[in-house]
Design an enzyme around this catalytic site. Structure first.
Site, PDB file in Angstrom:
ATOM      1  CG  HIS A 171       1.516   0.317   6.137  1.00 32.27           C
ATOM      2  ND1 HIS A 171       1.954   1.148   5.134  1.00 32.27           N
ATOM      3  CD2 HIS A 171       0.159   0.395   6.112  1.00 32.27           C
ATOM      4  CE1 HIS A 171       0.921   1.713   4.542  1.00 32.27           C
ATOM      5  NE2 HIS A 171      -0.189   1.266   5.110  1.00 32.27           N
ATOM      6  CG  ASP A 209       3.465   3.047   1.173  1.00 29.24           C
ATOM      7  OD1 ASP A 209       3.498   2.929   2.416  1.00 29.24           O
ATOM      8  OD2 ASP A 209       4.153   3.871   0.551  1.00 29.24           O
TER       9      ASP A 209
END
Length: 548
Positions: free
Chosen positions: A521, A525
């Protein structure tokens, strides 16, 4: 990203090296396998090959100058890249190293009264450091037994590092008097590995001193040092011949790099048939790899992929009601896997995305492709190719995270996880997006075979920008993988399952496959990962789009 190349230790007793000549200069492009420099050790002048690619940004040791092992030799990176921070870091580490050496010398002087002198003609062989990250090694097998004659250049043992199993050659001749580490056992670098000397020499005092921690192999007595100097002066030329040359059928000398000799041996190629492109006709790695025998094709035998049976934790089943536990020593590979995946899982914030893919068109396309003579394409090859093409459309996934920057890779190198007896390795298919399905299939098959037979080289497992892990052949329908850092993502591929699906409002029998994308992450995204999977799904469901 710039990489520091340190002075390697090319022999078990090497403390420092002298750069005899640089074969590359600052600003030159460097490919994996290129010869960077010729380095004089305490035994011979040897070629030093690069395991990295990029531009030679800095030379830390000039021709004719010497430097201790592990000090800055060169820096390779992207053209124009700022490497000043690496120079400052190397200077700091060098200072600490000097302080450590001074303390070590004081300790040796303090304990010199308890150490012993090594008998004349006896050579103590220590555990070598065969890779830049190796801290300890495991003896996979001994190719010589106590009492056997040993010549310079003979293979003493196969040693398992944290990256691969490598052959270890002897720089000495004599009789193998003692083995300090048995097969399957591990020991730190510089531990007593073996003793070679004249037949019948009593080395019990040397062995006892080693057990008591009083053996000093690098600082023998003054008397022994004085007597051995003439011998040391006479040996480098002879040893250089052994290391860098071989002999043709006609008795003439053939100049070849050590790596070229090893590759030729593995492939069953006679170096006398290979034309060298190096200096003075020396045969280098690319000459052997590009060699295509004409009338001698039948003489080339494939590398055997047979491996020893994996160690079984419990050799016999426990009797009912009995409790029994057996400790099995962790292999170097198992330790490396634990370190790498542990660091990844605990440092990278993972999240997972799932998507189901219709495989009907892929099954039909594969059947058509494989109907062509001498062509064999697997579903995994199709997935790898689709990933490479999807990465080109979604560069955010083809990245690596560092504390200060996110690195966007213009090249696409897909790692393919391969199960081996002792764990898992990830060979890398370089420039995957530029390869056809058949080229990908041949490359994966070749790399997987090397991995299972422990013949794969460290540079063939480095440089991936994305990874594919496939457990579909084991009937696993879906699973999640741990990211293979420094990659930003890894794709888990499940089995093709036949089940009822809805098409055009009708329930029909279909074939589907579940894909799971694990993302870091910090760089990827959720929306980016989802878009990547949508593109990947389009390619796999319409294989014809991968052929244009």
């Amino acid at each position: 990203m710039a990489t520091v190349i340190n002075m390697p230790r090319l022999s078990d007793t090497m403390e420092e090296g002298v750069v005899a000549s640089w074969l590359k200069k600052v600003g030159d492009k460097v490919e994996e396998g290129d010869i960077l420099a010729e380095i004089e050790t305490d035994k011979a002048t040897m070629e030093f090959e690069s395991f990295h690619e990029g531009t030679l940004l800095h030379i830390g040791v000039n021709e004719g100058e010497g430097a201790p092992v592990d000090t800055l030799l060169a820096i390779i990176g992207d053209e124009g890249e700022d490497f000043s921070a690496l120079l400052n870091q190397s200077s700091s580490e060098a200072s600490k190293s000097e302080e450590s050496k001074e303390e070590s010398k004081k300790e040796k002087n303090t304990s010199s009264n308890t150490s012993i002198s090594i008998p004349d003609g006896v050579q103590v062989v220590t555990m070598p450091r065969l890779s830049d990250t190796m801290a300890e090694g495991t003896v996979a097998s001994w190719l010589k037994s106590v009492g056997d004659k040993v010549e310079e250049g003979d293979i003493l043992a196969e040693i398992e590092t944290d990256k691969a199993t490598m052959e270890f050659e002897s720089f000495y001749e004599g009789t193998l008097l003692y083995i300090g580490i048995n097969e399957g056992e591990s020991a730190p670098v510089d531990s007593l590995l073996a003793i070679i000397g004249a037949e019948g020499t009593d080395v019990s005092a040397v062995i006892e001193a080693q057990k008591n921690g009083g053996l000093t192999t690098t600082t023998p007595s003054e008397e022994k040092t004085t007597e051995s100097k003439p011998t040391e002066k006479a040996t480098p030329a002879a040893q250089e011949t052994v290391t860098n040359t071989t002999t043709s059928n006609s008795g003439g000398r053939i100049f070849a790099s050590p790596l070229a000799k090893k590759i030729a041996k593995d492939k069953g190629i006679n170096l006398a048939d290979v034309k060298g492109s190096g200096e003075n006709g020396r045969i280098v790695k690319k000459d052997v790899e590009n060699y295509t025998p004409a009338a001698k094709m039948e003489a080339s035998a494939p590398v055997s992929q047979s491996t020893s049976a994996p160690t079984t934790a419990l050799t016999n089943f426990a009797v009912a009601g009995e409790e029994r536990t057996e400790d099995v020593k962790n292999s170097q590979m198992r330790k490396a896997i634990a370190r790498s995946l542990g660091n990844s899982k605990f440092s990278a914030p993972h999240f997972y995305l799932n998507i189901e893919v219709d495989m009907d068109n892929a099954i039909a396309s594969r059947k058509t492709i494989n109907a062509i003579p001498d062509v064999k394409v697997s579903f995994n090859d199709m997935v790898v190719k689709a990933c490479a093409m999807a990465l080109r459309k979604h560069p955010q996934v083809n990245t690596s995270w560092t504390d200060n920057t996110t690195k966007y890779h213009s090249h696409i190198h897909v790692g393919v996880a391969v199960a081996v007896d002792e764990g898992l390795v990830v060979p890398v298919v370089k420039h995957t997006d530029a390869m056809t399905l058949t080229q990908i299939g041949a490359s994966v098959k070749d790399l997987a075979g090397k991995a299972r037979s422990k013949k794969i080289k460290p540079d063939e497992m480095q440089g991936s920008t994305f990874t594919v892990s496939n457990l579909g052949m084991f009937g696993i329908e879906s699973f999640t993988s741990i990211i293979n850092q420094p990659n930003s993502a890894i794709l888990s591929v499940g089995a093709i399952v036949q089940k009822p699906v809805v098409k055009d409002g009708q329930i029909v029998v279909g074939n589907t496959m579940m894909l799971t994308l694990a993302c870091d992450h910090r760089t990827v995204d959720g929306a980016v990962g989802a878009q990547f999977l949508q593109t990947l799904k389009t390619f796999i469901e319409n294989p014809v789009t991968m052929l244009v």
